[in-house]
Design an enzyme around this catalytic site. Structure first.
Site, PDB file in Angstrom:
ATOM      1  N   THR A  41      28.240  43.443  27.137  1.00 25.11           N
ATOM      2  CA  THR A  41      29.647  43.632  26.785  1.00 25.11           C
ATOM      3  C   THR A  41      30.521  43.148  27.931  1.00 25.11           C
ATOM      4  O   THR A  41      31.500  42.421  27.726  1.00 25.11           O
ATOM      5  CB  THR A  41      29.921  45.125  26.493  1.00 25.11           C
ATOM      6  OG1 THR A  41      29.157  45.502  25.343  1.00 25.11           O
ATOM      7  CG2 THR A  41      31.400  45.389  26.250  1.00 25.11           C
ATOM      8  N   CYS A  82      29.107  50.495  12.529  1.00 28.70           N
ATOM      9  CA  CYS A  82      29.520  51.486  11.547  1.00 28.70           C
ATOM     10  C   CYS A  82      28.733  52.788  11.724  1.00 28.70           C
ATOM     11  O   CYS A  82      27.517  52.819  11.620  1.00 28.70           O
ATOM     12  CB  CYS A  82      29.284  50.860  10.176  1.00 28.70           C
ATOM     13  SG  CYS A  82      29.194  51.963   8.804  1.00 28.70           S
TER      14      CYS A  82
HETATM   15  C1  PLP Z   1      23.669  44.694  22.122  1.00 29.58           C
HETATM   16  C2  PLP Z   1      24.484  43.463  22.059  1.00 29.58           C
HETATM   17  C3  PLP Z   1      25.558  43.248  22.928  1.00 29.58           C
HETATM   18  C4  PLP Z   1      26.019  44.294  23.919  1.00 29.58           C
HETATM   19  O1  PLP Z   1      25.105  44.496  24.928  1.00 29.58           O
HETATM   20  P1  PLP Z   1      25.311  45.752  25.913  1.00 29.58           P
HETATM   21  O2  PLP Z   1      24.515  45.387  27.118  1.00 29.58           O
HETATM   22  O3  PLP Z   1      24.769  46.932  25.190  1.00 29.58           O
HETATM   23  O4  PLP Z   1      26.762  45.855  26.192  1.00 29.58           O
HETATM   24  C5  PLP Z   1      26.247  42.060  22.857  1.00 29.58           C
HETATM   25  N1  PLP Z   1      25.907  41.119  21.960  1.00 29.58           N
HETATM   26  C6  PLP Z   1      24.890  41.282  21.109  1.00 29.58           C
HETATM   27  C7  PLP Z   1      24.554  40.195  20.154  1.00 29.58           C
HETATM   28  C8  PLP Z   1      24.150  42.463  21.113  1.00 29.58           C
HETATM   29  O5  PLP Z   1      23.153  42.622  20.254  1.00 29.58           O
END
Ligand code: PLP
Length: 385
Positions: A74, A327
Site C-alpha cells: 500500500t 467488502c
Molecule cells: C495485498 C495487496 C496489496 C496491499 O499490500 P499490503 O502490503 O497489504 O499493503 C496491494 N496490491 C495488491 C494487488 C494486493 O493483493
C-alpha cells in the site's frame, strides 16, 4: 463446528514459511542495532539490510540503488503515485484501470481533487485485461504515468505488462505495476517487464506482514512522501525494520525459485475447481480471464446469493475464502471492479474468491467443492422459502 480448517485465501495473505522465519529470528534480539548507527551492532544490522537489498536486486535484475523498503505494498503504491506527481508539478496525466487494488484506486481518487491532474481509465476486455491495442487509443495525450496491475487480486487476470512496457518505450510515460499477486508464479525481471516502478509485499509470498518492496528504475523521478532521517537515500525515511527486511528478501528468493513448480502444481487444481463449479452449480460465472489467469486464483459470481452469507456458511464448515474485494460484513457494496467489467449489481453481490497456496491439496479441494455445492443449494433454498 467441524474439525476441518482449510485455508483458501492466499491472495489475502500467506503464512510465514519456516525457512523465512528462521532467517528473520536472529534480527529481533541478537542483531538488534539500528542500521544507521556507527557502532558494531549497527554495522551488523546494516550488513543484513545490504545483503537483503542485493539479493532482491539480483532477483529483479537491477542495481541495488533501485530497491527501496517500505512498510507494505500500500505504501509502495502510494509512494509511486504521489511521489511522481510531487516531482512534476503542473499539469499531470495518469493512465490506470478500474480494477486496480484499493491502494492505487484511493490515491488516484484523492489526486483527482487536484484540477491539474487528469485521470484516464484504460479500456479493459470482459476478463478485465488491459491490451496494448486499448493502450494505443489512449496515447493522443501521452500520460506522464501509467499504473496497471500485473496479477489482479480480485479476478485473477494477468495483464500483458511486458507488451505494455514495450509499447510505452516510444513514449515519455513512466510505467508502474502492482506485482503483489504475481511473485509466487511469474518471474519479475524488471528489464523483461520494461517497467519503471514495481510494488511487492512480503506477506503475499510467505514472508512477514508489514514490509513492502519498491523497485524504482530512476529514483530521482520520485519525491519522498515521508520526510525524516534520510534512510533509503531519502526516498523513504524511517528506521529500517531489519528482521522484516531480511524476511522479505528470503521469502522472495524462495518464491521466485519455486515459481515454475508452484504454477505447474496449482494451475490444474485451479482449472479443476472452475470446471466442476460451472458444471454443477447453476447460475455460477467465472470472473476474470479464463486463460491469462494467476495459477492459484479462482473467482466466481453467483446469482441469487449474498457473498457475506456464503462466506459465513463456508467458514462454519471449515473453509476460509473471500469475496475478493475489501467488502466486509456490514458493507454490502458490490465490487466496483466487477461492475466495471460488465457484471450486474446483483451478480457482483454474489462474489466468491478461492485462492490456493503451498499447503493446498487436491483432497482439500474435493471436500471444498462438495461443501460449496451443498451450501449454495441450502442458501438459495432459504432465500426462496
Ligand atoms: C495485498 C495487496 C496489496 C496491499 O499490500 P499490503 O502490503 O497489504 O499493503 C496491494 N496490491 C495488491 C494487488 C494486493 O493483493
Amino acid at each position: 463446528m467441524t474439525e476441518t480448517f482449510v485455508y483458501l485465501d492466499h491472495s489475502a495473505t500467506t503464512p510465514v514459511d519456516e525457512r523465512v522465519f528462521a532467517a528473520m529470528k536472529p534480527y529481533f534480539s541478537e542483531v538488534y542495532g539500528n542500521p544507521s548507527s556507527l557502532h558494531r551492532q549497527g554495522q551488523l544490522a546494516e550488513a543484513a539490510v545490504d545483503n537483503a537489498r542485493e539479493l532482491i536486486a539480483g532477483i529483479l535484475g537491477c542495481g541495488t540503488e533501485s530497491i527501496f523498503f517500505t512498510a507494505c505494498a500500500t505504501e509502495s503504491n502510494n509512494l509511486v503515485l504521489q511521489g511522481c506527481r510531487l516531482h512534476s508539478p503542473g499539469r499531470y496525466h495518469i493512465l490506470s484501470t478500474a480494477v486496480e487494488h484499493a491502494s492505487v484506486i484511493e490515491p488516484l481518487r484523492m489526486m483527482q481533487a487536484d484540477a491539474d491532474i487528469e485521470l484516464t481509465l484504460l479500456p479493459l476486455d470482459k476478463g478485465g485485461k488491459a491490451t496494448a491495442a486499448g493502450l494505443e487509443g489512449c496515447m493522443g495525450d501521452p500520460p506522464d504515468l501509467v499504473s496497471v496491475i500485473y496479477g489482479n487480486n480480485e479476478i485473477g487476470t494477468i495483464n500483458p505488462i511486458t507488451q505494455i512496457g514495450a509499447f510505452l518505450r516510444e513514449y515519455p510515460s513512466l510505467l508502474h505495476t502492482d506485482a503483489v499477486q504475481t511473485a509466487n508464479f511469474l518471474k519479475l525481471r524488471v528489464d523483461d517487464l520494461q517497467v519503471d516502478f514495481l510494488s511487492l509485499s512480503a506477506h503475499k509470498f510467505y514472508g512477514p506482514k508489514g514490509v513492502g518492496i519498491l523497485y524504482a528504475r530512476d529514483p530521482s523521478t520520485l519525491e519522498p512522501v515521508l520526510l525524516g532521517g534520510g534512510q533509503e537515500s531519502g526516498v523513504r525515511p524511517g528506521t529500517h525494520n531489519v528482521p522484516l527486511i531480511v524476511g522479505a528478501a528470503t521469502a522472495l528468493k524462495l518464491a521466485q525459485d519455486e515459481c515454475h513448480s508452484e504454477t505447474g502444481r496449482l494451475s490444474p487444481m485451479r482449472d479443476w475447481i472452475i470446471e466442476r463449479v460451472i458444471a454443477e452449480i447453476p447460475g455460477a460465472y467465472l470472473t476474470g480471464d479464463p486463460v491469462e489467469r494467476l495459477p492459484h486464483h479462482v473467482s466466481f459470481a453467483f446469482a441469487d446469493l449474498d457473498s457475506n452469507e456464503l462466506l459465513a456458511a463456508l467458514d462454519l464448515q471449515g473453509f476460509a475464502c473471500s469475496s475478493g474485494s475489501a467488502c466486509k460484513v456490514g458493507d454490502p457494496e458490490p465490487s466496483s471492479a466487477l461492475l466495471s467489467i460488465g457484471f450486474t449489481e446483483e451478480l457482483a453481490k454474489g462474489a466468491l474468491r478461492i485462492t490456493l497456496g503451498r499447503g493446498t491439496t487436491k483432497k482439500q479441494l474435493g471436500e471444498f467443492v462438495d461443501t460449496l455445492i451443498e451450501v449454495v443449494e441450502r442458501l438459495r433454498a432459504r432465500e426462496t422459502a
